[in-house]
Structure formats: structure tokens, C-alpha cells
Enzyme design. Structure first.
Site, PDB file in Angstrom:
ATOM      1  N   TYR A 140       5.113 -46.950  52.966  1.00 59.92           N
ATOM      2  CA  TYR A 140       4.710 -45.700  52.296  1.00 59.92           C
ATOM      3  C   TYR A 140       3.685 -44.932  53.135  1.00 59.92           C
ATOM      4  O   TYR A 140       3.816 -43.716  53.348  1.00 59.92           O
ATOM      5  CB  TYR A 140       4.138 -46.071  50.929  1.00 59.92           C
ATOM      6  CG  TYR A 140       3.685 -44.930  50.064  1.00 59.92           C
ATOM      7  CD1 TYR A 140       4.603 -44.184  49.319  1.00 59.92           C
ATOM      8  CD2 TYR A 140       2.337 -44.600  49.950  1.00 59.92           C
ATOM      9  CE1 TYR A 140       4.179 -43.151  48.496  1.00 59.92           C
ATOM     10  CE2 TYR A 140       1.907 -43.568  49.134  1.00 59.92           C
ATOM     11  CZ  TYR A 140       2.830 -42.846  48.403  1.00 59.92           C
ATOM     12  OH  TYR A 140       2.403 -41.818  47.587  1.00 59.92           O
ATOM     13  N   LYS A 144       3.973 -41.232  54.816  1.00 59.05           N
ATOM     14  CA  LYS A 144       3.039 -40.160  54.448  1.00 59.05           C
ATOM     15  C   LYS A 144       2.270 -39.652  55.665  1.00 59.05           C
ATOM     16  O   LYS A 144       1.960 -38.466  55.769  1.00 59.05           O
ATOM     17  CB  LYS A 144       2.077 -40.655  53.363  1.00 59.05           C
ATOM     18  CG  LYS A 144       2.759 -40.945  52.019  1.00 59.05           C
ATOM     19  CD  LYS A 144       3.456 -39.717  51.470  1.00 59.05           C
ATOM     20  CE  LYS A 144       3.955 -39.907  50.048  1.00 59.05           C
ATOM     21  NZ  LYS A 144       4.685 -38.727  49.549  1.00 59.05           N
TER      22      LYS A 144
HETATM   23  P1  NDP Z   1       6.635 -40.122  40.064  1.00 61.88           P
HETATM   24  O1  NDP Z   1       7.132 -41.493  40.390  1.00 61.88           O
HETATM   25  O2  NDP Z   1       5.980 -39.868  38.754  1.00 61.88           O
HETATM   26  O3  NDP Z   1       7.804 -39.075  40.272  1.00 61.88           O
HETATM   27  C1  NDP Z   1       8.583 -39.101  41.431  1.00 61.88           C
HETATM   28  C2  NDP Z   1       9.518 -37.925  41.413  1.00 61.88           C
HETATM   29  O4  NDP Z   1      10.326 -37.943  42.588  1.00 61.88           O
HETATM   30  C3  NDP Z   1      10.449 -37.945  40.224  1.00 61.88           C
HETATM   31  O5  NDP Z   1      10.582 -36.646  39.757  1.00 61.88           O
HETATM   32  C4  NDP Z   1      11.751 -38.457  40.816  1.00 61.88           C
HETATM   33  O6  NDP Z   1      12.833 -37.954  40.055  1.00 61.88           O
HETATM   34  C5  NDP Z   1      11.697 -37.866  42.210  1.00 61.88           C
HETATM   35  N1  NDP Z   1      12.474 -38.567  43.212  1.00 61.88           N
HETATM   36  C6  NDP Z   1      12.351 -39.849  43.622  1.00 61.88           C
HETATM   37  N2  NDP Z   1      13.262 -40.122  44.570  1.00 61.88           N
HETATM   38  C7  NDP Z   1      13.967 -38.987  44.760  1.00 61.88           C
HETATM   39  C8  NDP Z   1      15.039 -38.625  45.611  1.00 61.88           C
HETATM   40  N3  NDP Z   1      15.608 -39.498  46.453  1.00 61.88           N
HETATM   41  N4  NDP Z   1      15.498 -37.371  45.570  1.00 61.88           N
HETATM   42  C9  NDP Z   1      14.951 -36.465  44.723  1.00 61.88           C
HETATM   43  N5  NDP Z   1      13.952 -36.738  43.889  1.00 61.88           N
HETATM   44  C10 NDP Z   1      13.465 -37.995  43.911  1.00 61.88           C
HETATM   45  O7  NDP Z   1       5.657 -39.758  41.272  1.00 61.88           O
HETATM   46  P2  NDP Z   1       4.320 -38.875  41.317  1.00 61.88           P
HETATM   47  O8  NDP Z   1       4.466 -37.663  40.507  1.00 61.88           O
HETATM   48  O9  NDP Z   1       3.177 -39.778  41.119  1.00 61.88           O
HETATM   49  O10 NDP Z   1       4.310 -38.500  42.880  1.00 61.88           O
HETATM   50  C11 NDP Z   1       4.816 -37.283  43.392  1.00 61.88           C
HETATM   51  C12 NDP Z   1       4.509 -37.233  44.880  1.00 61.88           C
HETATM   52  O11 NDP Z   1       3.099 -37.347  45.081  1.00 61.88           O
HETATM   53  C13 NDP Z   1       5.139 -38.385  45.668  1.00 61.88           C
HETATM   54  O12 NDP Z   1       5.551 -37.928  46.931  1.00 61.88           O
HETATM   55  C14 NDP Z   1       3.988 -39.358  45.813  1.00 61.88           C
HETATM   56  O13 NDP Z   1       4.147 -40.180  46.938  1.00 61.88           O
HETATM   57  C15 NDP Z   1       2.819 -38.405  45.966  1.00 61.88           C
HETATM   58  N6  NDP Z   1       1.537 -38.986  45.639  1.00 61.88           N
HETATM   59  C16 NDP Z   1       1.285 -39.541  44.401  1.00 61.88           C
HETATM   60  C17 NDP Z   1       0.056 -40.074  44.120  1.00 61.88           C
HETATM   61  C18 NDP Z   1      -0.255 -40.682  42.809  1.00 61.88           C
HETATM   62  O14 NDP Z   1      -1.364 -41.262  42.690  1.00 61.88           O
HETATM   63  N7  NDP Z   1       0.585 -40.601  41.812  1.00 61.88           N
HETATM   64  C19 NDP Z   1      -1.010 -40.084  45.134  1.00 61.88           C
HETATM   65  C20 NDP Z   1      -0.665 -39.466  46.388  1.00 61.88           C
HETATM   66  C21 NDP Z   1       0.573 -38.943  46.602  1.00 61.88           C
HETATM   67  P3  NDP Z   1      14.195 -38.785  39.813  1.00 61.88           P
HETATM   68  O15 NDP Z   1      13.788 -40.214  39.560  1.00 61.88           O
HETATM   69  O16 NDP Z   1      14.852 -38.116  38.675  1.00 61.88           O
HETATM   70  O17 NDP Z   1      14.949 -38.609  41.069  1.00 61.88           O
END
Ligand code: NDP
Length: 234
Positions: A140, A144
Site C-alpha cells: 500500500y 501511495k
Molecule cells: P473505502 O474502503 O471506504 O472505500 C474505497 C472506495 O474505493 C469504495 O468506494 C470502493 O467502491 C472503491 N474501489 C475499490 N476498488 C476499486 C476499483 N478497483 N475500482 C473502482 N473503485 C474501487 O476507502 P476510504 O474512503 O477510506 O479511502 C479512499 C481513498 O483514500 C483510498 O485511496 C485510500 O487509500 C485513501 N486513504 C484513506 C485513508 C483512511 O484513513 N481511510 C487514509 C489515507 C488515504 P467499490 O467497492 O464499490 O468498488
């Protein structure tokens, strides 16, 4: 006047907050995800960023229905956390392909209309761990960190065409993704955050709104931490 914005992974968590904020600002927002669903009256398209054909098909549909995309937020991401000794090839490939490869391919397709318009905003959602490192997240954190190199290279390629490319590096945000983190680890992270709390998804969305808008017209290749001070100095 604001145009069309695409937010990947915009159906929940941080992406949903971003989508709602951009809609409030006046954008026509389309949310892309594997499930192709979108809550709260947002427009949805099925888009799996790990599948190049799915990205192309989604852009065709969005451009036909809504017009050229002005703002792309590469937010979709997954984790497959474990110590490297235990990490499978699939854990490595899936995380790199979704979080890094998917964002790069998304940006490449978005450029087509942005270059024509001589305007565009590309925003990658990275993470504080991309620069700090995090035990149990080699795959990861590598993905990133890779987004930073990708954004800065692309920023140099397309700056003269009025397209900005920036990175947001959130700290710990309370979402489905972090719900998997154990209580002990959560307390440890919280203890290291100078602001002493997790971020709200809306706090990431506010920075996206800023980067998408006119006020950020002279910002490109930047990495903006939204981490309560967790990553200071990185
Ligand atoms: P969630 O796990 O809550 O949501 C992830 C989202 O990504 C979902 O909407 C999912 O939708 C979508 N997703 C996953 N794989 C795919 C794919 N192959 N194609 C299209 N959509 C995809 O994550 P967060 O909201 O927590 O995180 C959002 C972003 O922020 C990520 O990139 C994460 O790495 C980053 N981030 C998060 C942090 C945190 O503390 N939460 C901290 C730092 C960064 P579906 O399953 O329907 O495809």
C-alpha cells in the site's frame, strides 16, 4: 461555471464526501466504482480502475452523457495489509494495480479531453504512509508513494496545457477501510496525531474542492497533507 467531475470510489467513505462537496460546488459529478452504485442521488458508472477496458468504457459513457471531464479525482483504493514475509503475490499485485496503476491509467484517459480544452484538474488521493512508511503496508505504501512520482512527472508533462496534477495525503480517516484496523493500533496512531483526532471525510473533500477550483490555478505537483500533523517533516 463548473463542469463534469469524476470521482472514483465515490460511493462511500472519503470518495462520497468528495463527490457530495463537488456537487455542492456546482459540478456535474459522476461516481465510479466496481459496484456501479451511488447513494444520495449522485450519478453512477461501473468503473473498475484495476481493469483498463473498464476505464475506457466508463469514460465513453460519461463523455457521451455528460460531456468532457474537467476534474478527475483518483480516490479508489484498497488495502491488503500484512507483514511482507506473509504477503502473497496477489496482495502485492492487487494493491499496486488498483491504487497506482489504476490512478495512472485513469489520468492518461482523462488527458484526452483536458488537452483539447487546455484545462483540467487531476487529483490523486495518496496517504501519509506513502511518505512515512507503515509496517504491514509495504504494498500500500509503495503504491501511495508511487502516486507522488506519477503526479510530479505528469505535472511536468502537461503544465503548459493548463492542466494541474496534485496529490492529497490524508492521515487516518474514519471509513470502512480503517474499520479493519485493531483498537490497539488505532490508539497508537491517535497518540501520534498532534491534533489528537481522526480526520472527517469532509476535511479531505474541502482540499479537493480547493484544488479543483480557480484559486488553486498556480498549484501543481504539490503533495498536500491532511493528516492532523501525523506526517510532519515527511
Ligand atoms: P473505502 O474502503 O471506504 O472505500 C474505497 C472506495 O474505493 C469504495 O468506494 C470502493 O467502491 C472503491 N474501489 C475499490 N476498488 C476499486 C476499483 N478497483 N475500482 C473502482 N473503485 C474501487 O476507502 P476510504 O474512503 O477510506 O479511502 C479512499 C481513498 O483514500 C483510498 O485511496 C485510500 O487509500 C485513501 N486513504 C484513506 C485513508 C483512511 O484513513 N481511510 C487514509 C489515507 C488515504 P467499490 O467497492 O464499490 O468498488
Amino acid at each position: 461555471m463548473t463542469g463534469v467531475a469524476l470521482v472514483t470510489g465515490g460511493n462511500r467513505g472519503i470518495g462520497l464526501a468528495i463527490a457530495l462537496r463537488l456537487r455542492e460546488t456546482g459540478y456535474s459529478v459522476v461516481v465510479g466504482s466496481r459496484s456501479g452504485t451511488a447513494p444520495e442521488g449522485l450519478s453512477a458508472v461501473e468503473l473498475d480502475v484495476s481493469d483498463p477496458a473498464s476505464i475506457l468504457a466508463a469514460f465513453e459513457r460519461i463523455e457521451a452523457e455528460f460531456g468532457p471531464i474537467e476534474v478527475v479525482v483518483a480516490n479508489a483504493g484498497i488495502t491488503r495489509d500484512t507483514l511482507l514475509m506473509r504477503m502473497s503475490d496477489d496482495d502485492i499485485d492487487a494493491v499496486l494495480n488498483t491504487n497506482l496503476g489504476g490512478s495512472i491509467r485513469l489520468a492518461r484517459r482523462a488527458l484526452r479531453s483536458m488537452l483539447k480544452a487546455k484545462h483540467g484538474r487531476i487529483i490523486f488521493i495518496s496517504s501519509v504512509v506513502g511518505l512515512m512508511g507503515s509496517a504491514g503496508q509495504v504494498n500500500y505504501a509503495a503504491a501511495k508513494a508511487g502516486l507522488v512520482g506519477a503526479a510530479r512527472s505528469l505535472a511536468r508533462e502537461v503544465g503548459s496545457r493548463g492542466i494541474t496534477v496534485n496529490v492529497i495525503a490524508p492521515g487516518f480517516v474514519d471509513t470502512d477501510m480503517t474499520a479493519e484496523v485493531g483498537e490497539e493500533r488505532k490508539a497508537e496512531i491517535l497518540g501520534a496525531v498532534p491534533l489528537g483526532r481522526y480526520a472527517q471525510p469532509a476535511e479531505i473533500a474541502g482540499v479537493v474542492e480547493f484544488l479543483a477550483g480557480e484559486a488553486a490555478g498556480y498549484i501543481t505537483g504539490a503533495v498536500i497533507p491532511v493528516d492532523g500533523g501525523l506526517g510532519m517533516g515527511h
